[in-house]
Enzyme design. Sequence first.
Site, PDB file in Angstrom:
ATOM      1  N   ASP A  13       1.083  -1.373   0.008  1.00 35.57           N
ATOM      2  CA  ASP A  13      -0.023  -0.066   0.423  1.00 35.57           C
ATOM      3  C   ASP A  13       0.348   1.738   0.519  1.00 35.57           C
ATOM      4  OD1 ASP A  13      -2.150  -1.399   0.108  1.00 35.57           O
ATOM      5  OD2 ASP A  13      -2.375  -1.194   2.699  1.00 35.57           O
ATOM      6  N   LYS A  16       1.884   2.439  -4.832  1.00 33.20           N
ATOM      7  CA  LYS A  16       2.711   1.453  -6.518  1.00 33.20           C
ATOM      8  C   LYS A  16       1.410   1.730  -7.609  1.00 33.20           C
ATOM      9  CE  LYS A  16       2.546  -2.960  -4.528  1.00 33.20           C
ATOM     10  NZ  LYS A  16       1.830  -2.519  -2.393  1.00 33.20           N
ATOM     11  N   GLY A  40      -4.199  -4.471  -3.981  1.00 32.83           N
ATOM     12  CA  GLY A  40      -5.367  -3.040  -3.991  1.00 32.83           C
ATOM     13  C   GLY A  40      -4.689  -2.432  -4.197  1.00 32.83           C
ATOM     14  N   HIS A  41      -4.969  -1.644  -6.047  1.00 31.54           N
ATOM     15  CA  HIS A  41      -3.770  -0.597  -6.582  1.00 31.54           C
ATOM     16  C   HIS A  41      -4.758   0.947  -6.707  1.00 31.54           C
ATOM     17  CE1 HIS A  41      -0.607  -3.651  -6.832  1.00 31.54           C
ATOM     18  NE2 HIS A  41      -0.259  -3.771  -5.999  1.00 31.54           N
ATOM     19  N   THR A  42      -4.277   1.917  -6.216  1.00 32.95           N
ATOM     20  CA  THR A  42      -5.447   2.725  -6.265  1.00 32.95           C
ATOM     21  C   THR A  42      -5.254   3.525  -7.074  1.00 32.95           C
ATOM     22  OG1 THR A  42      -5.792   2.202  -4.293  1.00 32.95           O
ATOM     23  CG2 THR A  42      -7.209   4.840  -5.282  1.00 32.95           C
ATOM     24  N   ARG A 143       2.665 -29.015  -6.367  1.00 33.33           N
ATOM     25  CA  ARG A 143       2.219 -29.643  -7.929  1.00 33.33           C
ATOM     26  C   ARG A 143       1.084 -29.833  -8.285  1.00 33.33           C
ATOM     27  NH1 ARG A 143       8.171 -32.305  -7.037  1.00 33.33           N
ATOM     28  NH2 ARG A 143       6.944 -32.498  -4.809  1.00 33.33           N
ATOM     29  N   GLN A 224       1.834  -6.599  -3.489  1.00 33.38           N
ATOM     30  CA  GLN A 224       2.129  -6.402  -1.264  1.00 33.38           C
ATOM     31  C   GLN A 224       3.873  -5.065  -1.594  1.00 33.38           C
ATOM     32  OE1 GLN A 224       1.707  -8.952  -3.261  1.00 33.38           O
ATOM     33  NE2 GLN A 224      -0.699  -9.003  -2.518  1.00 33.38           N
ATOM     34  N   GLY A 302     -10.739  -3.332   3.740  1.00 38.04           N
ATOM     35  CA  GLY A 302     -11.090  -2.031   4.554  1.00 38.04           C
ATOM     36  C   GLY A 302     -10.997  -2.380   5.361  1.00 38.04           C
TER      37      GLY A 302
END
Length: 424
Positions: A13, A16, A40-42, A143, A224, A302
């Site tokens: 967070d 990125k 979660g990329h804003t 595997r 991450q 959230g």
Amino acid sequence: MPNIVVVGAQWGDEGKGKVIDLLTERTDLVVRFQGGNNAGHTVVVGGREFIMHLIPSGILHRGKFCIIGNGVVVDPAVLLEEIEGLRKRGIEIDHNLGVSDQAHLIFPYHRALDKLKEARVGPGKIGTTGRGIGPCYTDKAARVGIRVADLLEDDLFRRKLRMNLEEKNALFSKLYQAPTFQFEPIYEEYRGYRERIAPYVINAPMVLNRAVAEGKSILFEGAQGTWLDIDHGTYPYVTSSSATAGGACVGTGVGPTRIDQVIGVVKAYTTRVGEGPFPTEFPPPLMEQIRSKGKEFGATTGRPRRCGWFDAVLVKQAILVNGITEIAVTKLDVLDDSPRVSICTSYRLGGKILESPPAAIDLWGKMEPVYEEHPGWLMDTSQVSCFEDLPPQARRYLKRLEDLLRVKISIVSVGSKREQAFHV
Ligand code: GDP
Ligand code: IMO
Ligand code: MG
């Protein structure tokens, strides 16, 4: 433009998504290489907020080819929902998205296992996002995982799904005393996804390496952060993938000789979601203040994010293990109201000073951060558009970070909007 890997240098967070959005303008392809919809990329464009979980953040720029690489774990329902959601908001998704045929698929039993495992360990839980990420990577390493390519071959898919259900159902009934999963409903659900996902399926290493050969440039979008990396993070309080720069090669099939730069993204302070050690975590009053100013609530779950001072010890190590060549500092504006700002420069443990953290996780709780304090700037920086216009104390703070980290700060972000950032 060179081929650039963008990674988080803290606990995720860091912003990125925003940095990828800024850099996409000058690149041809954007590829996610690990993680899944735990991310979660804003990106905030023209007053509209987009939160990307699986699709690379570059998708908001027209004409850029976006790829979900082999290192990503894909929940097909989430992927299709994300495609539809973006389309509804006017974002074109057509020949500009590819999904690696080698990416592993998340199944309902992975999500169930994720939650049951966490509930079973109780206080020692990791605080996962509950999206089935860990169990899916577990199957990959064991595997027995089911890949996108397997979904497209009916016989193979049936066989692998049956085999997996047999093993998982034994776990559900015997170890967890939980309901088991039936073959037919899952098979039918995923058969429905097959036709809808098939048009996007590509041989990603081929596409990416051909692009390199044609002189096109690639942006590798990390998810991450370094301290959540399975090898380099605060194990076991980590995610299950390689969130560091090396993961960009493994997770895409583009060799290390093709990577030109690694940009590390950091917040001007630190946050963490979920459990695990956090040496510079704020005491309650400051926590509330920064959390509310920085709107520090998870973009995926959230959950309130834990907040603390900038930890230069952790970021220094992140610079080493990623080979970071430049840094992007985000959320500088969040510190605008702080009369003093601190940077952790080492730790004290039993009378010793540590310049790097110990691997044994139990020792982290016994370490005391050693801080240096700097005067705050107490001015609004959210409208600043070049380094020289920052208040002198903010410039000194950033310069001090550069000195401590021995790496150049090349981007500074002072707000969530696309315009609120500048190159240095
Ligand atoms: P990511 O997972 O690294 O892409 O980061 P997230 O999107 O989960 O979290 C970053 C949050 O900070 C998002 O809500 C962004 O809109 C916001 N953000 C990014 N850069 C800035 C900044 O410079 N200032 C402020 N105030 N917010 C920012
Ligand atoms: P982005 O890409 C912040 C954290 C979870 C938990 C741990 C393991 O938005 O930076 P998992 O579900 O991956 O097994 O959870 O990792 N975590 C994140 N924290 N940002 C993320 O992604 C995260 N993805 C996972 O909170 O502590
Ligand atoms: Mg995020």
